[in-house]
Write a protein that holds these residues in place. Structure first.
Motif, PDB file in Angstrom:
ATOM      1  N   ALA A  69      -2.953  80.386 -13.754  1.00 35.36           N
ATOM      2  CA  ALA A  69      -4.513  80.745 -14.821  1.00 35.36           C
ATOM      3  C   ALA A  69      -3.514  79.514 -16.043  1.00 35.36           C
ATOM      4  CB  ALA A  69      -4.431  81.899 -15.351  1.00 35.36           C
ATOM      5  N   THR A  70      -4.738  78.736 -16.354  1.00 37.40           N
ATOM      6  CA  THR A  70      -3.847  77.463 -17.130  1.00 37.40           C
ATOM      7  C   THR A  70      -4.531  78.043 -18.822  1.00 37.40           C
ATOM      8  OG1 THR A  70      -6.270  77.085 -17.589  1.00 37.40           O
ATOM      9  CG2 THR A  70      -4.951  75.773 -15.682  1.00 37.40           C
ATOM     10  N   ASP A  73      -7.196  78.900 -19.541  1.00 35.20           N
ATOM     11  CA  ASP A  73      -7.832  79.774 -19.214  1.00 35.20           C
ATOM     12  C   ASP A  73      -7.998  80.477 -20.218  1.00 35.20           C
ATOM     13  OD1 ASP A  73      -8.857  78.745 -17.200  1.00 35.20           O
ATOM     14  OD2 ASP A  73      -7.507  78.953 -15.635  1.00 35.20           O
ATOM     15  N   LYS A  74      -6.440  81.339 -20.292  1.00 40.08           N
ATOM     16  CA  LYS A  74      -6.445  82.042 -21.487  1.00 40.08           C
ATOM     17  C   LYS A  74      -6.716  82.207 -22.808  1.00 40.08           C
ATOM     18  CE  LYS A  74      -1.229  82.104 -19.254  1.00 40.08           C
ATOM     19  NZ  LYS A  74       0.036  82.263 -19.286  1.00 40.08           N
ATOM     20  N   LYS A 148     -12.297  83.220 -15.348  1.00 42.96           N
ATOM     21  CA  LYS A 148     -11.690  82.119 -14.763  1.00 42.96           C
ATOM     22  C   LYS A 148     -10.207  82.621 -15.155  1.00 42.96           C
ATOM     23  CE  LYS A 148     -10.468  77.145 -12.908  1.00 42.96           C
ATOM     24  NZ  LYS A 148     -10.777  75.897 -13.470  1.00 42.96           N
ATOM     25  N   GLY A 149      -9.707  82.208 -14.217  1.00 47.50           N
ATOM     26  CA  GLY A 149      -7.581  82.860 -13.954  1.00 47.50           C
ATOM     27  C   GLY A 149      -7.595  84.326 -14.433  1.00 47.50           C
TER      28      GLY A 149
END
Length: 296
Positions: A69-70, A73-74, A148-149
């Motif tokens: 997770a980027t 994303d966070k 996403k993530g």
């Protein structure tokens, strides 16, 4: 209405109660039982609702993140969570925080259980979300699911659903039981008044003949029914207060941190509501029973 007239009504009602003391006691007992059972269900529902709210402040939803997770994303996940109304706190828990929490949870046994985890920490990063109300849990899960993530979400919706289901069931059972007991109370009070009317049927006929109004004849019987209702209400309030006080003192310190409502709610809130309820039950039961006897 003159004071002398009111005095006549009250004295007449008291004499009638004395003449039919056995049935009067049965009527009072039924009204008291009706309001007592209503009070028990109200206390249960109030305490369960308060417990749900208190439990809600302790409930957590854990949103576990994928290792890849980027930062964006966070940020998107955190923003989505914060949009949900009823979220009281959002805390980021990294791998090391998760490992430390496990160590605290298992205490002395943690060294053997998490041996080797310092080098290859298997715990994922996560967002720990606290909510103000258990119903908010579902909104948090829906808001984070599919983003996403996000790897998986650990929630307590099943527990929340059970608590809400129990509360709703208690409300339905209480309402049905109260309706049945109200009917029994009205029936008994009506029969009490009917006995009085039967014994004074000739007197009522003479009063009608000399010009007494229906309300002049009706009021003593209505007051009699109201006296029965008020007595039952006061009796039920007293019994409910002392019974609940015993439960409160005995169990309030052993319910896993959930605080029971103070017994004074019975005297502060239930008392006047029960008195009004007793008045209505008594007056309605009397009115229903005497109506046909006024036609002479």
């Amino acid at each position: 209405m003159k004071i002398s007239t009111i005095k006549y009504y009250v004295m007449d009602a008291l004499k009638s109660l004395k003449r039919n003391s056995t049935v009067s006691i049965a009527s009072v007992a039924t009204v008291a039982a009706t309001l007592f059972i209503l009070g028990v269900f109200l206390l249960i529902v109030f305490n369960v609702n308060a417990g749900v709210q208190e439990l809600g402040a302790k409930l957590e939803v854990k949103i576990f993140l994928k290792d890849n997770a980027t930062i964006s994303d966070k940020s998107a996940i955190e923003a989505a969570i914060n949009k949900v109304k009823g979220v009281s706190e959002v805390k980021f828990e990294d791998k090391q925080d998760a490992l430390n929490n496990v160590k605290k949870q298992f205490g002395e046994d943690s060294e053997s259980l998490v041996q080797g985890f310092e080098k290859t920490n298997p715990f994922p990063n996560a967002y720990v979300v606290k909510v103000s109300n258990p119903k908010v849990v579902d909104d948090v899960v829906k808001g984070a699911a599919g983003l996403k993530g996000v790897d998986k979400i650990k929630d307590v919706r099943e527990v929340v659903d059970k608590i809400i289901s129990i509360t709703n069931t208690l409300k339905i059972v209480g309402a049905v039981l109260f309706a049945i007991l109200i009917s029994v109370s009205l029936f008994l009070i009506a029969n009490t008044i009917k006995l009085t009317v039967y014994s004074r049927k000739r007197e009522i006929g003479i009063m009608k003949f000399v010009g007494a109004t229906d309300w002049f004849i009706r009021w003593p019987f209505i007051i009699e029914g109201m006296m029965l209702g008020i007595t039952g209400a006061l009796l039920s309030t007293g019994v409910l207060y002392y019974a609940y006080k015993i439960v409160f003192v005995k169990y309030t310190s052993s319910l896993l941190g959930i605080t029971l409502m103070n017994p004074h709610i019975i005297l502060g809130t239930f008392l006047w509501q029960f008195v009004i309820g007793g008045l209505v039950i008594g007056a309605l039961g009397s009115s229903l029973s005497i109506r046909k006897f006024l036609v002479v």
